[in-house]
Design an enzyme around this catalytic site. Structure first.
Site, mmCIF file in Angstrom:
data_model
loop_
_atom_site.group_PDB
_atom_site.id
_atom_site.type_symbol
_atom_site.label_atom_id
_atom_site.label_comp_id
_atom_site.label_asym_id
_atom_site.label_seq_id
_atom_site.Cartn_x
_atom_site.Cartn_y
_atom_site.Cartn_z
ATOM 1 C CB SER A 322 -0.915 0.006 1.224
ATOM 2 O OG SER A 322 -1.749 -1.136 1.167
ATOM 3 C CG HIS A 365 -12.788 1.171 3.237
ATOM 4 N ND1 HIS A 365 -11.948 0.366 2.513
ATOM 5 C CD2 HIS A 365 -12.290 1.208 4.495
ATOM 6 C CE1 HIS A 365 -10.945 -0.047 3.280
ATOM 7 N NE2 HIS A 365 -11.138 0.444 4.513
ATOM 8 C CB CYS A 378 -9.964 2.068 0.233
ATOM 9 S SG CYS A 378 -11.154 1.115 -0.719
#
Lengths: 598, 363
Positions: A322, A365, A378
């Protein structure tokens, strides 16, 4: 006594005598000529030989320059006196016998001594060959006691590299080792057999500034090689000390945090790229290599499955996970694929190109804009970016931000990492790029590989709103090295997302520090498939990433943490980074902001 | 017994040359050994005084009488040398030294004088113009007995010196060219068998390294090499008295004995070498010119054999230390340290003076 005079003729006797005398005269002349030849004609040759006989040049090795931390008050490496035992072959009557005696005296294997001498057999016979170094005082006195019996074994002193904090910053400082014959032939042509030189880290990259200039003594020696007089002496010159950018406290803290784990922590000065700390774990004690006889210990380290010699911060290549979303966000905004308010809906998973891709947060989310996507990390949002951007655009932005290439840090061994592109795939796998692969890359998986240092440098670039820095260890002013072709406003948006991540209950909240405005991004890199991990009932099968900087405005420090198999980035790496931010704030920021006029 | 007329006929020039060379020797010995225990130069001075006294003492006895006693002296020396082979103390690998008083004495050195006298006695009766086989055989036997004994000690240098005395008397007696050839072949044969059966390893090594000194830089070749370096590095004027690095730093072996001339070459250069060559040449030439200053045949033999012995030792030594001759351990008479050698030289030269001063019969 009655004597009869000579009445007979003895002239034949006298004639024979004069013939012999003539021969003697000729011999005299011949011998005189021969002496004339030696003493007048060949004078220079014999004079040189007699000078070589009586004088001996002994090297006075220069102590290596001292290495200091950035404060200039903590010595990270210095030189101390040490004793070494050497054999002078010339003084040995019976070499095998000498080896036997020395091996008994020093507790060395006879074969090791012979191997050692064999390595140096090209040296002149009177040159000492080191058979054991780092002698204890007890060994020194034992050798001195046998001096008469063993004139071939001598004790010499030499400055020896010493690292007072043993393992501290071992991967940055590096270590010195004896040069091999190959190195002497290629890179160290001006050095001598038996010299030590930096092998890794700063010791290697600044070798020429650390080594100093060896001195020498010209001694008069007698035929037994005993020193009689000193003709000339040139003192060795130690080079001026080098101050590094490392901060002792932060480095020590980083290593303390990593203890028991495998991973790396990089702490940079945001504006300059100066390395405040660069820790890699597991580590090793470089003092153990500063001698000539530890093949066992070296082999043990080299063969250790945890690989303590690897500098994970610059040589470890990991999927960024991420963390890569920072590059994706910057690229998507700059290329116009989205604007900051572009919203995507996260339902926990998404179907793209006929395949199901999942968010790490299974319930989903809900709708998010870019800030929320960065805050909550996300996946669905970034899958969508991956669908809107092609791989080559992504690669261009990743490279622009410094991924997939060496940062240029001034210690050797840095790895490049990998940013995939269609061209890369064609070249290495002779296959076309599938759009589905782009979706994995969008969340930092796939063939992407980065080093923790690259991530730190990218973070500094974002923190500086586009000003690139080159990480460096030597504390000699190096500022930004140029600007990227991305507008500062774009980085402001990415930074807003990073700020939320740490300060608004995002994944990076573990790194939050009161009144220090930490901006961050975490990552949890899947090493094995999610299914396998679920089957094994563990989430620890991920590398734990964190990168961030502080404070948000006027950024000063960048912290990047990687813990191999550390679980979720927000759980493991972020709190570690938080401690470092806290330490930095206490040590530098508070003092700075409380001082008048600042 | 000594006559005033005889005193008037003493060859003071010869004795002067003897002294000059001895003093040069003492200076060199001082330079070469002052830094090591043994006080060699002091001992050499004492030996010089003793030798001088013995020389004058010997002058008072007519050499004819000495020749008369020579067979007994010869037998005595044979017994002593034989005894040494069994009981001698070894010094420097050789059993040639016998502790007499505070000074060590080397009987094999003094045996040279006995040999000269006994050969002179034999040839005083020889009146033919050319050497006959019986005399040749007799003299060879007389010489080879001590040669064998000394050679077995093993002291190759002294043994070879004995041969130079034999050579002297055989040449003087008119050795046939054929016999000379036979002798040379014999020498080669003897050397060959000696090499294979009698020479010790260190002796063989000394001989082989003459051919190639650099082959074994730390062994015997090392000695020659260091000696050549010493001499060659002396250059024209030398490094100065007591300043020769090769000798002072002990690169040179046997500095005060066999290699004393190398010390001269190093510290005084070619000039020093040349001057000592000249002074030694004058000394030897004086001996050669004394051959005809004798009233009888035995005198001629004494003078000539003495001359041959000293000339041989000098030339072999100066050639040996520059690698022109194998290292055999032959000292230079008068220059090298050694009491027995000095005394022997003084006695031998004393014999020459003795012969010369008694050359006029009608006094």
């Amino acid at each position: 006594m009655k004597d009869s005079p000579i009445y007979e003729d003895v002239s034949h006797l006298l004639k024979r005598s004069s013939v012999i005398f003539l021969v003697v005269e000729i011999l005299f002349i011949f011998v005189a000529f021969y002496y004339w030849k030696i003493q007048i004609l060949d004078y220079r040759k014999y004079w040189a030989l007699s000078e070589a006989n009586r004088t001996r040049e002994a090297v006075l090795p220069a102590p290596r320059a001292v290495l200091m931390d950035r404060s200039g008050s903590v010595v990270l490496a210095n030189s101390v006196a040490s004793f070494k035992a050497s054999i002078i072959r010339e003084n040995s009557k019976n070499f095998d016998e000498s080896c036997r005696k020395i091996s008994r005296l020093l507790g060395l294997d006879e074969a090791v001594i012979k191997q050692r001498v064999d390595k140096y057999k090209s040296l002149p016979l009177f040159k000492p060959i080191v058979v054991k170094d780092n002698l204890t005082l007890e060994e020194v006195s034992r050798i001195e006691g046998r001096k008469m019996e063993l004139p071939e074994l001598v004790i010499e002193t030499e400055p020896k590299r010493f690292y007072p904090f043993t393992t501290l910053a071992a991967h940055v400082i590096g270590c010195v080792q004896e040069l091999t014959t190959d190195e002497l032939r290629t890179t160290f042509k001006d050095r001598k057999l038996g010299d030590m030189a930096g092998k890794t880290g700063v010791e290697s990259s600044y070798e020429s500034r650390l080594a100093g200039v060896d001195g020498k003594i010209i001694e008069v020696v007698d035929s037994l090689g005993r020193k009689r007089d000193e003709l000339d002496r040139i003192e060795p010159q130690q080079s001026p000390k080098l101050t590094l950018t490392l901060d002792y406290d932060i480095q020590a803290k980083a290593e303390e945090l990593l203890t028991g784990k495998e991973g790396a922590i990089v702490v940079l000065e945001a504006k300059t790229g100066g390395v405040l700390a660069l820790a890699s774990f597991p580590t090793y004690d470089p003092n153990k290599f500063v001698n000539r006889f530890t093949p066992e210990e070296w082999m043990a380290l080299a063969n250790n499955p945890d690989n303590p010699l690897l500098n994970r911060a610059i040589q470890g290549q990991y999927s960024p996970g991420s963390i890569f979303k920072l590059a994706m966000a910057s690229g998507a905004l700059d290329s116009g694929a989205i604007v900051d308010q572009t919203t995507f809906f996260c339902g926990g998973s998404i179907q793209i190109y006929g395949r199901s891709f999942r968010c790490w947060f299974e319930p989903g989310h809900g709708p998010l804009n870019l800030y929320e996507a960065l805050q909550k990390s996300c996946n669905i949002y970034f899958y969508n970016l991956g669908r809107r951007m092609n791989i080559d655009t992504i690669a261009r932005y990743a490279e622009e931000l410094g991924l997939g290439k060496r940062t240029g840090i001034d210690i050797p061994g840095e790895k490049e990492g990998l940013v995939p592109s269609t061209e890369w795939k064609k070249k290495t796998q002779k296959a076309a790029w599938y759009p589905g692969e782009t979706i994995s890359v969008a969340i930092g998986q796939g063939p992407l590989q980065v080093t923790p240092l690259q991530v730190a440098a990218m973070t500094a670039l974002i923190a500086n709103r586009g000003a690139r820095v080159c990480p460096h260890i030597l504390r000699e002013g190096q500022g930004p090295t140029g600007n990227v072709k991305i507008a500062p406003a774009i980085f402001e948006k990415v930074i807003e997302g990073m700020w939320r991540s740490a300060n608004m209950g995002g994944t990076g909240q573990g790194a939050r520090v009161d009144k220090f405005d930490v901006c961050s991004k975490t990552g949890s890199t899947q090493i094995i498939g999610r299914e396998t991990a679920e089957r094994l009932g563990t989430q620890k099968k991920t590398h734990s990433w964190f990168t961030g900087f502080a404070p948000r405005n006027n950024p000063q420090v960048v912290v990047t943490v990687l813990v191999e198999f550390g679980g979720l980035g927000g759980v493991t790496a972020a709190p570690m980074a938080g401690q470092i931010f806290q330490l930095y704030k206490n040590k530098f920021y508070d003092r700075q902001s409380s001082s008048p006029g600042n | 017994m000594i006559d005033r007329v005889h005193l008037r006929e003493i060859d003071w020039v010869l004795i002067g040359l003897l002294l000059v060379n001895s003093v040069i020797g003492i200076l060199l010995i001082y330079s070469a050994s002052r830094y090591q225990p043994g006080n060699f130069y002091v001992r050499q001075v004492i030996w010089l005084l003793v030798s001088l006294a013995v020389l004058f003492l010997a002058l008072s006895i007519d050499y004819k009488i000495l020749i008369g006693f020579s067979p007994y002296v010869y037998v005595l020396f044979i017994l002593v040398l034989g005894g040494l082979l069994f009981f001698g103390k070894g010094i420097g690998g050789a059993r040639s030294w016998i502790r007499v008083t505070i000074f060590g004495g080397q009987p094999s050195e003094l045996a040279k004088v006995a040999l000269i006298l006994v050969l002179a006695r034999i040839f005083s009766e020889f009146r033919r113009t050319h050497l006959s086989l019986d005399f040749a055989a007799l003299s060879a036997v007389v010489v080879f007995v001590p040669v064998a004994m000394v050679g077995l000690q093993p002291d190759l240098g002294t043994a070879i010196s004995f041969l130079s005395i034999l050579f002297g008397c055989l040449v003087l007696a008119g050795m046939n060219k054929k016999v000379l050839a036979i002798l040379l072949v014999g020498t080669i044969l003897v050397s060959f068998t000696g090499w294979n059966f009698f020479l010790k390893d260190y002796q063989k090594k000394r001989l082989t390294t003459l051919v190639n000194p650099s082959q074994d830089p730390r062994g015997s070749g090392y000695h020659i090499l260091q000696s050549k370096i010493a001499i060659g590095s002396g250059g024209v004027a030398g490094k100065g008295f007591k300043k020769g690095t090769q000798s002072q730093l002990r690169f040179l072996p046997a500095r005060h004995t066999d290699f004393i001339f190398s010390v001269l070459g190093e510290e005084f250069g070619f000039l020093g070498v040349f001057i000592v060559f000249l002074s030694y040449f004058f000394f030897l030439a004086r001996l050669f010119r004394s051959v005809d200053k004798s009233r009888d045949r035995s005198g001629i033999y004494i003078v000539f054999m003495t001359t041959c012995l000293l000339t041989f030792q000098f030339l072999v030594n100066v050639m040996m230390i520059v690698g022109l001759f194998p290292i055999t351990g032959i000292p230079i008479p008068l220059l090298s340290y050694g009491g027995s050698s000095l005394l022997t030289t003084y006695l031998a030269v004393g014999l020459v003076v003795n012969v010369k001063m008694r050359r006029f019969v009608n006094v």
